[in-house]
Design an enzyme around this catalytic site. Structure first.
Site, PDB file in Angstrom:
ATOM      1  N   ASP A   1     -21.727 -10.380  24.702  1.00 53.21           N
ATOM      2  CA  ASP A   1     -22.632  -9.611  23.951  1.00 53.21           C
ATOM      3  C   ASP A   1     -22.924  -8.335  25.025  1.00 53.21           C
ATOM      4  OD1 ASP A   1     -22.981 -11.217  22.015  1.00 53.21           O
ATOM      5  OD2 ASP A   1     -24.411 -12.446  22.791  1.00 53.21           O
TER       6      ASP A   1
ATOM      7  N   THR B   1     -16.094  -6.512  25.019  1.00 47.74           N
ATOM      8  CA  THR B   1     -15.592  -6.586  26.406  1.00 47.74           C
ATOM      9  C   THR B   1     -15.730  -7.884  26.837  1.00 47.74           C
ATOM     10  OG1 THR B   1     -17.928  -5.855  27.227  1.00 47.74           O
ATOM     11  CG2 THR B   1     -16.065  -4.129  26.590  1.00 47.74           C
TER      12      THR B   1
ATOM     13  N   HIS C   1     -24.839  -8.243  16.928  1.00 48.63           N
ATOM     14  CA  HIS C   1     -25.431  -9.073  17.642  1.00 48.63           C
ATOM     15  C   HIS C   1     -26.983  -8.629  17.039  1.00 48.63           C
ATOM     16  CE1 HIS C   1     -26.479 -11.979  20.545  1.00 48.63           C
ATOM     17  NE2 HIS C   1     -27.558 -11.066  20.935  1.00 48.63           N
TER      18      HIS C   1
ATOM     19  N   ASN D   1     -18.644  -6.135  17.497  1.00 47.77           N
ATOM     20  CA  ASN D   1     -19.400  -7.412  17.225  1.00 47.77           C
ATOM     21  C   ASN D   1     -20.795  -6.771  17.041  1.00 47.77           C
ATOM     22  OD1 ASN D   1     -20.312 -10.105  17.252  1.00 47.77           O
ATOM     23  ND2 ASN D   1     -21.148  -9.602  19.326  1.00 47.77           N
TER      24      ASN D   1
ATOM     25  N   MET E   1     -18.757 -17.499  15.548  1.00 50.69           N
ATOM     26  CA  MET E   1     -19.439 -17.965  16.563  1.00 50.69           C
ATOM     27  C   MET E   1     -18.661 -18.638  17.729  1.00 50.69           C
ATOM     28  SD  MET E   1     -22.320 -17.013  15.681  1.00 50.69           S
ATOM     29  CE  MET E   1     -23.892 -17.944  16.291  1.00 50.69           C
TER      30      MET E   1
ATOM     31  N   GLU F   1     -29.023  -5.446   9.748  1.00 53.39           N
ATOM     32  CA  GLU F   1     -27.640  -5.549  10.121  1.00 53.39           C
ATOM     33  C   GLU F   1     -26.482  -5.005   8.805  1.00 53.39           C
ATOM     34  OE1 GLU F   1     -26.387  -9.453  11.636  1.00 53.39           O
ATOM     35  OE2 GLU F   1     -28.432  -9.952  11.976  1.00 53.39           O
TER      36      GLU F   1
HETATM   37  C1  GAR Z   1     -25.733 -12.612  11.672  1.00 49.51           C
HETATM   38  O1  GAR Z   1     -27.151 -12.509  11.760  1.00 49.51           O
HETATM   39  C2  GAR Z   1     -25.279 -11.966  13.104  1.00 49.51           C
HETATM   40  O2  GAR Z   1     -25.754 -10.836  13.726  1.00 49.51           O
HETATM   41  C3  GAR Z   1     -25.365 -13.129  13.762  1.00 49.51           C
HETATM   42  O3  GAR Z   1     -24.796 -14.376  12.950  1.00 49.51           O
HETATM   43  C4  GAR Z   1     -25.344 -13.991  11.759  1.00 49.51           C
HETATM   44  C5  GAR Z   1     -24.159 -14.132  10.625  1.00 49.51           C
HETATM   45  O4  GAR Z   1     -24.747 -14.038   9.305  1.00 49.51           O
HETATM   46  N1  GAR Z   1     -24.188 -13.281  14.959  1.00 49.51           N
HETATM   47  C6  GAR Z   1     -24.388 -13.759  16.092  1.00 49.51           C
HETATM   48  O5  GAR Z   1     -25.453 -14.516  16.495  1.00 49.51           O
HETATM   49  C7  GAR Z   1     -23.270 -13.541  17.076  1.00 49.51           C
HETATM   50  N2  GAR Z   1     -23.755 -13.851  18.396  1.00 49.51           N
HETATM   51  P1  GAR Z   1     -23.766 -13.562   8.237  1.00 49.51           P
HETATM   52  O6  GAR Z   1     -22.629 -14.591   8.376  1.00 49.51           O
HETATM   53  O7  GAR Z   1     -24.315 -13.774   6.983  1.00 49.51           O
HETATM   54  O8  GAR Z   1     -23.119 -12.375   8.502  1.00 49.51           O
END
Ligand code: GAR
Length: 198
Positions: A146, A142, A110, A108, A91, A175
């Site tokens: 996002d 890039t 998202h 990444n 983050m 994911e």
């Molecule tokens: C996930 O949902 C990922 O897509 C998001 O944070 C979460 C992490 O979960 N990422 C973002 O929002 C990036 N902008 P995790 O730590 O359990 O993998």
């Protein structure tokens, strides 16, 4: 040649865990480092349990000095010599100067169907917009946030009673299904995008 993968996290690390677990057998890549910018990220213990080396570069002592934070990040990452970097719930926004060290080799995940809903609060925004579908995207990083070439997407239908919380809980397993598939293809040099639908 086996590709070396470093995974950057900030929190629970569930995506990191699925990526690490996927890199076995004839997989073209192996995890070499899990790096967190927060010392209390739950993902660090998960990585240790999976016998993957971990590091922490806490962003807080650097305050607003992103150059110094990224210099430290770079120093730690370079010791692991990764070919590919996977951002997995990392983050912090990275500078174009930092990205150029792994240009085209930084991925990444998202939690939206990009190009929709870059940035934060993606699930609430999809509901507020009255969208019928939602999901997640893996893309090449890039300089634009996002943005970058899309390597794969997983979709589901938004239900009338979905809230941001229920949607987040239903997107997360997507994911976990998507990111390892994309990484495997990417590491093998296969440019075919991955599409998963529920
Ligand atoms: C996930 O949902 C990922 O897509 C998001 O944070 C979460 C992490 O979960 N990422 C973002 O929002 C990036 N902008 P995790 O730590 O359990 O993998």
């Amino acid at each position: 040649m086996t590709r070396r993968v470093a995974i950057l996290i900030s929190g629970g690390g569930s995506n990191m865990e699925t990526l690490v677990k996927s890199m076995t057998g004839d997989h073209p890549a192996r995890p070499v480092l899990v790096l967190s910018n927060t010392p209390d990220a739950g993902g660090l213990a998960k990585a240790r349990a999976l016998h993957v080396p971990t590091s922490v570069v806490d962003h807080r002592p650097f305050g607003k000095d992103r150059v110094a934070f990224e210099a430290e990040l770079l120093k730690v990452l370079k010791t692991a010599k990764p070919d590919i970097i996977c951002l997995a719930g990392f983050m912090r926004i990275l500078s174009p100067e930092f990205m150029q060290h792994w240009s085209g080799q930084m991925l990444n995940i998202h939690p939206s169907l990009l190009p929709k809903y870059k940035g934060l609060h993606t699930h609430a925004r999809a509901i507020a917009a009255g969208d019928s579908e939602h999901g997640c995207t893996v893309h090449v990083v890039t300089p634009e946030l996002d943005d970058g070439p899309i390597l794969g997407q997983a979709k589901l239908r938004i239900q009338p009673d979905d809230t941001a919380q229920t949607l987040a809980a239903r997107v997360l397993p997507l994911e976990h299904a998507l990111y390892p598939k994309v990484l495997r293809r990417f590491a093998a040099g296969d440019p075919t995008p991955v599409t998963l639908e529920q």
